[in-house]
Design a protein around this motif. Structure first.
Motif, PDB file in Angstrom:
ATOM      1  N   ARG A 115     -11.192  92.784  49.642  1.00 32.33           N
ATOM      2  CA  ARG A 115      -9.946  92.833  48.877  1.00 32.33           C
ATOM      3  C   ARG A 115      -9.053  91.677  49.321  1.00 32.33           C
ATOM      4  O   ARG A 115      -9.281  91.083  50.375  1.00 32.33           O
ATOM      5  N   GLU A 118      -3.012  90.555  49.918  1.00 29.18           N
ATOM      6  CA  GLU A 118      -1.908  91.315  49.328  1.00 29.18           C
ATOM      7  C   GLU A 118      -2.309  92.762  49.059  1.00 29.18           C
ATOM      8  O   GLU A 118      -1.516  93.690  49.258  1.00 29.18           O
ATOM      9  N   GLN A 119      -3.548  92.991  48.624  1.00 25.67           N
ATOM     10  CA  GLN A 119      -4.024  94.360  48.400  1.00 25.67           C
ATOM     11  C   GLN A 119      -4.076  95.139  49.708  1.00 25.67           C
ATOM     12  O   GLN A 119      -3.719  96.323  49.758  1.00 25.67           O
ATOM     13  N   SER A 120      -4.514  94.473  50.768  1.00 26.53           N
ATOM     14  CA  SER A 120      -4.544  95.136  52.078  1.00 26.53           C
ATOM     15  C   SER A 120      -3.134  95.475  52.545  1.00 26.53           C
ATOM     16  O   SER A 120      -2.888  96.560  53.079  1.00 26.53           O
ATOM     17  N   LEU A 121      -2.193  94.562  52.336  1.00 24.28           N
ATOM     18  CA  LEU A 121      -0.813  94.810  52.743  1.00 24.28           C
ATOM     19  C   LEU A 121      -0.219  95.992  51.976  1.00 24.28           C
ATOM     20  O   LEU A 121       0.531  96.806  52.544  1.00 24.28           O
ATOM     21  N   ASP A 122      -0.564  96.119  50.701  1.00 25.25           N
ATOM     22  CA  ASP A 122      -0.082  97.257  49.925  1.00 25.25           C
ATOM     23  C   ASP A 122      -0.588  98.572  50.526  1.00 25.25           C
ATOM     24  O   ASP A 122       0.156  99.555  50.623  1.00 25.25           O
ATOM     25  N   GLU A 123      -1.851  98.587  50.934  1.00 26.45           N
ATOM     26  CA  GLU A 123      -2.408  99.804  51.523  1.00 26.45           C
ATOM     27  C   GLU A 123      -1.837 100.051  52.914  1.00 26.45           C
ATOM     28  O   GLU A 123      -1.619 101.209  53.310  1.00 26.45           O
ATOM     29  N   THR A 125       1.097  99.525  53.852  1.00 28.41           N
ATOM     30  CA  THR A 125       2.388 100.191  53.668  1.00 28.41           C
ATOM     31  C   THR A 125       2.217 101.706  53.651  1.00 28.41           C
ATOM     32  O   THR A 125       2.986 102.447  54.278  1.00 28.41           O
ATOM     33  N   ARG A 165       5.893  90.676  56.064  1.00 32.12           N
ATOM     34  CA  ARG A 165       5.721  91.767  55.103  1.00 32.12           C
ATOM     35  C   ARG A 165       5.434  93.076  55.849  1.00 32.12           C
ATOM     36  O   ARG A 165       5.997  94.124  55.517  1.00 32.12           O
ATOM     37  N   ASP A 169       7.759  96.538  56.064  1.00 38.63           N
ATOM     38  CA  ASP A 169       7.223  97.829  55.643  1.00 38.63           C
ATOM     39  C   ASP A 169       7.188  98.856  56.775  1.00 38.63           C
ATOM     40  O   ASP A 169       6.693  99.964  56.581  1.00 38.63           O
TER      41      ASP A 169
END
Length: 211
Positions: A115, A118-123, A125, A165, A169
């Motif tokens: 992934r 950015e997708q990893s950072l979303d998860e 969070t 980021r 979070d």
């Protein structure tokens, strides 16, 4: 030398990072290793990683290892998780310190967990929120902070943006990972980040690959 810390804390990662790259080691031997390390005076040990057994068979017995060790009250034990599923397994097992990894290099992140960064950072969070709800802390490891095996040098600004980021979070600590063994004494990413955000613990995961 006035900018140097008065003391440092060392986390032993051999039971996870070391054994993960070797042929599978018997569960009993892993337990014995962690128990012996727990008696050396080291204050923190990264004991296991909760990952898919098909991906990393060396860590398939993480639950059994954690259940089998003799926990020293003077030692803080942590688990590494690559994603939300792994973090939940760690929390369910009773870990109060969870480490999650995201690469500053998107190419490396895709190769590692399939992934984007950015997708990893979303998860992450979500992981931070769940960890805090369950009384645990979450450290975010920013991998490839000093270089990527696919992209070469990673811009410091990119490393700091990923770390920033995670801080925004709610990460309890940031660790800059020397994934490729490219870090040098004059590398500035960690100190550059630490100064404007003193409330967040910052750490380095250094490699001996380059001596």
């Amino acid at each position: 030398m006035s900018d140097l810390p008065a003391a440092i804390s060392v986390r032993e990662v051999g039971p996870r990072d070391g054994l993960q790259n070797e042929a599978p080691v018997p569960t009993s031997a892993k337990i014995a290793l962690i128990d012996q390390l727990s008696g050396t005076g080291v204050g923190r040990i990264e004991a296991v990683s909760f990952v898919k057994a098909e991906a990393i068979p060396q860590m398939a017995d993480a639950d059994e290892v954690w259940a089998g060790i003799s926990r020293n009250p003077a030692v803080r034990y942590s688990a590494l998780a690559p994603n939300l599923r792994g973090a939940r397994r760690a929390l369910d097992a009773g870990f109060t310190e969870v480490e999650v990894v995201v690469s500053a290099s998107t190419t490396h992140n895709r190769a590692n967990v399939n992934r984007s960064t950015e997708q990893s950072l979303d998860e992450i969070t979500v992981i931070i929120g769940e960890a805090h709800q369950r009384g645990a802390s979450c450290q975010v490891v920013v991998a490839t902070a000093w270089g990527c095996p696919y992209e070469g040098d990673v811009p410091v600004a990119r490393v700091l943006a990923v770390a920033g980021r995670a801080v925004a979070d709610g990460a309890d600590a940031i660790s800059f990972g020397d994934t490729t063994g490219m870090a040098t004494p004059i590398s500035s990413a960690a100190s550059t980040f630490a100064r404007p955000v003193p409330r967040v613990l910052w750490k380095c995961r250094l490699s001996g690959r380059s001596g």
